[in-house]
Design a protein around this motif. Structure first.
Motif, short mmCIF file in Angstrom:
data_model
loop_
_atom_site.label_atom_id
_atom_site.label_comp_id
_atom_site.label_asym_id
_atom_site.label_seq_id
_atom_site.Cartn_x
_atom_site.Cartn_y
_atom_site.Cartn_z
N GLU A 132 0.93 -0.71 -0.14
CA GLU A 132 -0.19 0.12 0.09
C GLU A 132 1.37 1.08 -0.15
N ALA A 133 1.53 1.07 0.91
CA ALA A 133 3.14 2.22 1.58
C ALA A 133 2.96 2.55 -0.34
N ASN A 134 4.16 1.58 -1.28
CA ASN A 134 3.97 1.27 -2.80
C ASN A 134 3.28 2.24 -3.50
N ILE A 135 2.03 1.97 -3.47
CA ILE A 135 0.59 1.91 -4.43
C ILE A 135 0.88 3.64 -4.11
N ARG A 136 0.45 3.82 -2.82
CA ARG A 136 0.33 5.64 -2.60
C ARG A 136 2.22 6.24 -3.10
N PHE A 137 2.75 6.47 -2.86
CA PHE A 137 4.53 6.32 -3.25
C PHE A 137 4.16 6.24 -4.57
N HIS A 138 4.17 5.80 -5.72
CA HIS A 138 4.01 5.38 -7.10
C HIS A 138 2.99 7.30 -7.82
N VAL A 139 1.57 6.29 -6.86
CA VAL A 139 0.73 7.63 -7.38
C VAL A 139 1.15 9.19 -7.42
N GLU A 140 1.56 8.78 -5.93
CA GLU A 140 1.71 10.71 -5.72
C GLU A 140 2.96 11.54 -6.24
N SER A 141 3.49 10.21 -6.56
CA SER A 141 5.16 10.61 -7.37
C SER A 141 4.84 10.69 -8.56
N GLY A 142 3.42 10.78 -9.30
CA GLY A 142 2.84 10.89 -10.41
C GLY A 142 3.83 9.99 -11.94
N LEU A 143 3.78 8.35 -11.02
CA LEU A 143 4.35 7.87 -12.17
C LEU A 143 3.16 7.21 -13.27
N PRO A 144 3.42 6.75 -14.09
CA PRO A 144 2.49 6.38 -15.23
C PRO A 144 2.02 4.89 -14.71
N GLY A 145 1.01 5.07 -14.76
CA GLY A 145 0.27 3.60 -14.44
C GLY A 145 -0.76 4.01 -13.33
N ASP A 146 -1.05 3.25 -12.89
CA ASP A 146 -2.46 3.10 -11.67
C ASP A 146 -2.30 1.96 -11.02
N PRO A 147 -2.78 1.89 -9.67
CA PRO A 147 -2.41 1.14 -8.23
C PRO A 147 -2.80 -0.40 -8.87
N ASP A 148 -3.17 -0.92 -10.02
CA ASP A 148 -3.05 -2.52 -10.40
C ASP A 148 -1.66 -2.40 -11.25
N THR A 149 -1.05 -1.41 -11.74
CA THR A 149 0.18 -1.11 -12.65
C THR A 149 1.56 -1.61 -11.18
N VAL A 150 1.03 -0.92 -9.91
CA VAL A 150 2.35 -1.48 -9.28
C VAL A 150 2.05 -3.03 -8.48
N ARG A 151 1.02 -3.46 -8.27
CA ARG A 151 0.90 -4.75 -7.79
C ARG A 151 1.19 -5.58 -8.85
#
Length: 203
Positions: A132-151
């Motif tokens: 969940e922390a990685n998902i938040r980091f990804h989204v808040e950093s503006g990296l391409p993709g969505d939570p499912d991308t991180v999963r």
């Protein structure tokens, strides 16, 4: 009895070393005491049972394997892009390779968690929180993709690392091979990381 927190941490670190080297069956109080270089009976004064020792190892291993915030900041210096995600995934593989003991111990703990409810609860909590922390980091950093991308990245790269650490021959990386052959295996792992990112992360 007054217990020393630093001694407890040293004992848990010793337990992680034993897990990586001997497996779950080898994790005994006697083995932990020997690994930590403390008098026999020390670890049994700090942990109520073997089950407690496993649970504490499961709780501590995430602290031990957590990345340095300064290293994260350095890796994140380029602007958000698919290329940056590829750099992050390569960095993760390098970190896990450098912390091989911790990763092997984690695999042992995951298997043991199927038989120990308290350990399963602890690992589930820790890994879910990390994801969940990685998902938040990804989204808040503006990296391409969505939570499912991180999963998907999480599951794909972890699956790749299981092969690298447990059956390196799948990649042609064998202790009997030459340095050149091992270098070729490292290149194949790197190629697969790039492929994972290119297939999962939107451009």
């Amino acid at each position: 009895m007054v217990r020393n927190p630093e001694r407890r941490t040293a004992l848990v670190d010793a337990a992680i070393e034993v897990l990586a080297r001997e497996g779950a069956r080898g994790l005994t109080f006697r083995a932990v005491d020997a690994e930590a270089g403390v008098p026999a009976g020390t670890s049994s004064n700090y942990f109520a049972s073997r089950d407690d020792l496993f649970t504490q190892a499961g709780r501590h291993i995430h602290v031990r394997m957590a990345p340095d915030p300064d290293e994260v900041a350095e890796v994140m210096r380029p602007g958000p892009s698919r290329a940056l995600i590829a750099s992050l995934m390569h960095w993760v593989v390098r970190r896990m390779t450098a912390e091989r003991t911790g990763y092997l111990a984690m695999l042992e703990l995951r298997l043991e968690a199927t038989r120990r409810p308290a350990l399963r609860t602890e690992l589930t909590r820790a890994i879910r929180a990390d994801l969940e922390a990685n998902i938040r980091f990804h989204v808040e950093s503006g990296l391409p993709g969505d939570p499912d991308t991180v999963r998907l990245l999480h599951f794909a790269v972890n699956g790749l690392l299981v092969e690298v650490f447990t059956l390196p021959g799948v990649f042609g990386d064998d202790p009997e091979q030459s340095a050149h052959e091992r270098e070729s295996a490292d290149k194949e792992t790197s190629r697969l990381v790039d492929l994972i990112v290119s297939r999962i992360v939107p451009d």
